[in-house]
Design an enzyme around this catalytic site. Sequence first.
Site, short mmCIF file in Angstrom:
data_model
loop_
_atom_site.label_atom_id
_atom_site.label_comp_id
_atom_site.label_asym_id
_atom_site.label_seq_id
_atom_site.Cartn_x
_atom_site.Cartn_y
_atom_site.Cartn_z
N TYR A 16 -31.77 -19.22 83.97
CA TYR A 16 -31.69 -20.43 83.14
C TYR A 16 -30.52 -20.32 82.17
CZ TYR A 16 -34.13 -17.05 80.28
OH TYR A 16 -34.47 -15.92 79.60
N SER A 253 -33.28 -12.41 72.68
CA SER A 253 -33.75 -12.30 74.06
C SER A 253 -35.17 -12.82 74.17
CB SER A 253 -33.67 -10.85 74.52
OG SER A 253 -34.63 -10.09 73.81
N LYS A 254 -35.66 -12.76 75.39
CA LYS A 254 -36.96 -13.35 75.70
C LYS A 254 -38.08 -12.89 74.77
CE LYS A 254 -36.11 -13.90 80.53
NZ LYS A 254 -36.25 -13.14 81.76
N ARG A 255 -38.01 -11.61 74.37
CA ARG A 255 -39.12 -11.13 73.56
C ARG A 255 -39.16 -11.77 72.17
NH1 ARG A 255 -37.08 -6.93 70.42
NH2 ARG A 255 -34.90 -6.62 70.94
N GLY A 257 -39.16 -14.91 71.88
CA GLY A 257 -39.77 -16.22 72.09
C GLY A 257 -38.91 -17.09 72.97
#
Length: 483
Positions: A16, A253-255, A257
């Site tokens: 994405y 990053s993803k962690r 959120g």
Amino acid sequence: MENDVRVRFAPSPTGYLHIGNARTALFNWLFARHNRGKFILRIEDTDRERSTRESEQIVLKSLKWLGINWDEGPGVDGDYGPYRQSERWGIYRDYAEKLLDDQLAYRCYCLPEELEETRKSCLARGKMPKYDGRCRELTRKERTRFENEGRIPTIRFEVREGRVVVNDSLRGEIVFESDTIGDFIIIRSDGTAAYNFAVVIDDFLMKISHVIRGEDHLSNTPRQILLYRAFNFALPQFLHHSLILGPDKTKLSKRHGVTSVEQFKNSGFLSDAVVNYLSFLGGALGEGGEIFSPEEIVDRFSIEQVGKSAAIFDFEKLKWMNKAHINRLELNELTGLIIPFIEKAGYHTTDKKIGWLTDVVDLTRERLRTLDQIGEEVGIFFQEESEFGPDAVEVLKNEGVLNLLELLKQEINIEQDIPEESYRNIMLRIKKKTKLKGKSLFMPVRVVLTGRTKGPEMEKIFPLMEKEAVLKRIDMGLKLLAR
RNA sequence: GGUCCCAUCGUCUAGCGGUUAGGAUAUCGGCCUCUCACGCCGAAGACACGGGUUCGAUCCCCGUUGGGACUACCA
């Protein structure tokens, strides 16, 4: 105005669109629009393993959602295509050949495992891993031997002694010594171009005037400049903006959120707000106000103003900005955007009148920070019954409420319908009869009709409710008190 | 480890040698109001540290510390 401004955003379609990359795209786009130049979209899909058409579609969709349109790129023909690197391999091949002829590059027969080994041993000895150049001076004999072994070579650029100065319009002159760089691969053994090579060829061929990208590319720039020199290409103007960090000051990053543009959309952020926040972060919009429309941002944006230091992504401020944009948005447009979120909350909108819907949205919008909060705001209009929370029950238990509710029921039965004026009249009559006023009069009515102690003005809620629903809710309140 | 980048309230920032270090957001009070939200008023909150340069440093230079990026046949 300068019209030869040509900038590009070059995502690799391996997932994405990350919010940080979106900011880079936005900076380029704003720079182009502000200077009436061209914004080019180039897909960097030379990594065949990880690149997919699906991710490309997701990235394009996210860019479109943000309002970032391109003048040249996939789906938009231009004079410098094709705009997908996977479709340009022949071009890279030719340029690599030229370097080989000029003896500025050479074939390297080292195996990935061999390279990995030397890399590890370098690291173990606390040295910088760098290609040792062992294939630089291969004899014809050695080469044929490797080829007979079935080794397929890569092409490496030969980095010679000297220094490279990167002229960055944000950071000034940054000096790199060549001996820290090491010969790097420009053509992989599968024949595809490596990033640093493809970028240079494309940026030159596509006549890119300004290379605006994240700070993470700063250490790639000397390699690229070396290639520009080897080909005798004129250098573009470089600018490396700082990165966005998470609350713990590490790369977002993803962690942390939500990080993809798609997720921001799905969790109820307006594209205008995201654009506003991303361009505001770093200070590129100057002083004097913070909430701006995309048009205003194009006007105010000045890349030279962005801060050099990394900025922490503050979700709270984004939410505040989102709220401001929600309340700025034209009501019909907002209603259109918010309907999917009402549906997502489990309420059906198709059988509702559009006028009623816009009224409901108008009434609840100012409490929303994100669009997906509409579900909890709008329940009172879509649900048949009231659900009394603890605070609501507390209010209903007050003295005189029973009498008040019975009166309310009577009054509503007298009224033929629930027109605009009804509520005022009804409340006026009840006020006279009960001698109640202020909070003790209005709060029980609010609570019995909505089940809550918070919400929009009762006077506005009332006309939007069905008479049967109102009566049903009063009965529910009475029942609760009877127990 | 090496190379490079960066450093003002919790967060985003203004400041470009002399300021009561300003604003926004978040937090906490108050006002408005049937409630929430909005709005308005107010409080608290920062120049990482140490050396220079200078009459004078948040600002210029050096170092320390801290953070980040890169260090691939990923981009």
